[in-house]
Motif scaffolding. Structure first.
Motif, mmCIF file in Angstrom:
data_model
loop_
_atom_site.group_PDB
_atom_site.id
_atom_site.type_symbol
_atom_site.label_atom_id
_atom_site.label_comp_id
_atom_site.label_asym_id
_atom_site.label_seq_id
_atom_site.Cartn_x
_atom_site.Cartn_y
_atom_site.Cartn_z
ATOM 1 N N CYS A 1 0.817 -1.216 0.000
ATOM 2 C CA CYS A 1 0.000 0.000 0.000
ATOM 3 C C CYS A 1 0.850 1.264 0.000
ATOM 4 O O CYS A 1 0.436 2.288 -0.533
ATOM 5 N N VAL A 2 2.032 1.199 0.593
ATOM 6 C CA VAL A 2 2.905 2.377 0.628
ATOM 7 C C VAL A 2 3.239 2.812 -0.788
ATOM 8 O O VAL A 2 3.298 4.000 -1.087
ATOM 9 N N ARG A 3 3.416 1.869 -1.670
ATOM 10 C CA ARG A 3 3.799 2.192 -3.043
ATOM 11 C C ARG A 3 2.620 2.657 -3.895
ATOM 12 O O ARG A 3 2.813 3.371 -4.875
ATOM 13 N N SER A 4 1.403 2.241 -3.533
ATOM 14 C CA SER A 4 0.255 2.538 -4.394
ATOM 15 C C SER A 4 -0.635 3.663 -3.871
ATOM 16 O O SER A 4 -1.505 4.124 -4.593
ATOM 17 N N ARG A 5 -0.443 4.099 -2.639
ATOM 18 C CA ARG A 5 -1.272 5.163 -2.064
ATOM 19 C C ARG A 5 -0.399 6.275 -1.523
ATOM 20 O O ARG A 5 0.757 6.055 -1.192
ATOM 21 N N PRO A 6 -0.985 7.474 -1.362
ATOM 22 C CA PRO A 6 -0.231 8.566 -0.747
ATOM 23 C C PRO A 6 0.154 8.215 0.696
ATOM 24 O O PRO A 6 -0.559 7.475 1.387
ATOM 25 N N PHE A 7 1.261 8.759 1.148
ATOM 26 C CA PHE A 7 1.770 8.454 2.485
ATOM 27 C C PHE A 7 0.754 8.827 3.568
ATOM 28 O O PHE A 7 0.569 8.092 4.529
ATOM 29 N N ARG A 8 0.087 9.949 3.415
ATOM 30 C CA ARG A 8 -0.892 10.397 4.420
ATOM 31 C C ARG A 8 -2.023 9.369 4.586
ATOM 32 O O ARG A 8 -2.440 9.067 5.700
ATOM 33 N N THR A 9 -2.509 8.823 3.497
ATOM 34 C CA THR A 9 -3.553 7.800 3.550
ATOM 35 C C THR A 9 -3.035 6.553 4.258
ATOM 36 O O THR A 9 -3.733 5.947 5.070
ATOM 37 N N HIS A 10 -1.803 6.183 3.956
ATOM 38 C CA HIS A 10 -1.203 5.006 4.576
ATOM 39 C C HIS A 10 -1.106 5.181 6.091
ATOM 40 O O HIS A 10 -1.426 4.263 6.856
ATOM 41 N N VAL A 11 -0.704 6.347 6.549
ATOM 42 C CA VAL A 11 -0.587 6.605 7.990
ATOM 43 C C VAL A 11 -1.960 6.539 8.652
ATOM 44 O O VAL A 11 -2.111 5.962 9.734
ATOM 45 N N ARG A 12 -2.979 7.095 8.003
ATOM 46 C CA ARG A 12 -4.328 7.042 8.571
ATOM 47 C C ARG A 12 -4.826 5.601 8.694
ATOM 48 O O ARG A 12 -5.457 5.234 9.695
ATOM 49 N N LEU A 13 -4.542 4.770 7.702
ATOM 50 C CA LEU A 13 -4.936 3.370 7.768
ATOM 51 C C LEU A 13 -4.202 2.643 8.898
ATOM 52 O O LEU A 13 -4.790 1.819 9.607
ATOM 53 N N MET A 14 -2.916 2.937 9.085
ATOM 54 C CA MET A 14 -2.147 2.301 10.159
ATOM 55 C C MET A 14 -2.689 2.699 11.529
ATOM 56 O O MET A 14 -2.797 1.864 12.431
ATOM 57 N N VAL A 15 -3.039 3.978 11.684
ATOM 58 C CA VAL A 15 -3.587 4.447 12.963
ATOM 59 C C VAL A 15 -4.917 3.758 13.248
ATOM 60 O O VAL A 15 -5.174 3.309 14.369
ATOM 61 N N ALA A 16 -5.770 3.625 12.239
ATOM 62 C CA ALA A 16 -7.055 2.946 12.427
ATOM 63 C C ALA A 16 -6.840 1.480 12.797
ATOM 64 O O ALA A 16 -7.501 0.949 13.699
ATOM 65 N N HIS A 17 -5.906 0.825 12.153
ATOM 66 C CA HIS A 17 -5.608 -0.582 12.425
ATOM 67 C C HIS A 17 -5.099 -0.750 13.859
ATOM 68 O O HIS A 17 -5.561 -1.627 14.602
ATOM 69 N N ASP A 18 -4.156 0.086 14.255
ATOM 70 C CA ASP A 18 -3.597 -0.018 15.600
ATOM 71 C C ASP A 18 -4.639 0.315 16.672
ATOM 72 O O ASP A 18 -4.655 -0.306 17.738
ATOM 73 N N THR A 19 -5.518 1.260 16.389
ATOM 74 C CA THR A 19 -6.586 1.592 17.334
ATOM 75 C C THR A 19 -7.509 0.399 17.537
ATOM 76 O O THR A 19 -7.923 0.096 18.659
ATOM 77 N N GLY A 20 -7.794 -0.311 16.460
ATOM 78 C CA GLY A 20 -8.624 -1.514 16.567
ATOM 79 C C GLY A 20 -7.979 -2.568 17.454
ATOM 80 O O GLY A 20 -8.649 -3.200 18.279
ATOM 81 N N TRP A 21 -6.664 -2.751 17.332
ATOM 82 C CA TRP A 21 -5.974 -3.735 18.175
ATOM 83 C C TRP A 21 -5.944 -3.306 19.631
ATOM 84 O O TRP A 21 -6.055 -4.134 20.534
ATOM 85 N N VAL A 22 -5.795 -2.010 19.877
ATOM 86 C CA VAL A 22 -5.811 -1.522 21.264
ATOM 87 C C VAL A 22 -7.175 -1.775 21.886
ATOM 88 O O VAL A 22 -7.275 -2.253 23.027
ATOM 89 N N LEU A 23 -8.239 -1.479 21.163
ATOM 90 C CA LEU A 23 -9.587 -1.721 21.687
ATOM 91 C C LEU A 23 -9.816 -3.204 21.937
ATOM 92 O O LEU A 23 -10.414 -3.594 22.939
#
Length: 62
Positions: A23-45
Motif C-alpha cells: 500500500c505504501v507504493r500505491s497510495r499517498p503516504f498520508r492515507t497510509h498513515v491514517r490506515l495504520m492508525v485505524a488498524h492499531d486503534t482496533g488492536w488496542v480496543l
C-alpha cells in the motif's frame, strides 16, 4: 496460550506487513498513515476488551 494461536498471530502480522508495504507504493503516504492508525486503534480496543467469555472458559479448562 496455544502454540497454534501464536503461529496464526505471527502469520497474520507477516501478511499484514506485506500488505502495508504494498500500500505504501500505491497510495499517498498520508492515507497510509491514517490506515495504520485505524488498524492499531482496533488492536488496542481489542486488547482492552479481552477475549470473548467462551474463549476464556476454554483456556481455563485446557
Amino acid at each position: 496460550m496455544s502454540a497454534w494461536w501464536m503461529v496464526a498471530s505471527g502469520l497474520a502480522l507477516l501478511i499484514g506487513g506485506g500488505i502495508e508495504l504494498t500500500c505504501v507504493r500505491s497510495r499517498p503516504f498520508r492515507t497510509h498513515v491514517r490506515l495504520m492508525v485505524a488498524h492499531d486503534t482496533g488492536w488496542v480496543l481489542t486488547a482492552l476488551v479481552g477475549p470473548p467469555d467462551g474463549m476464556a472458559g476454554r483456556q481455563r479448562r485446557g
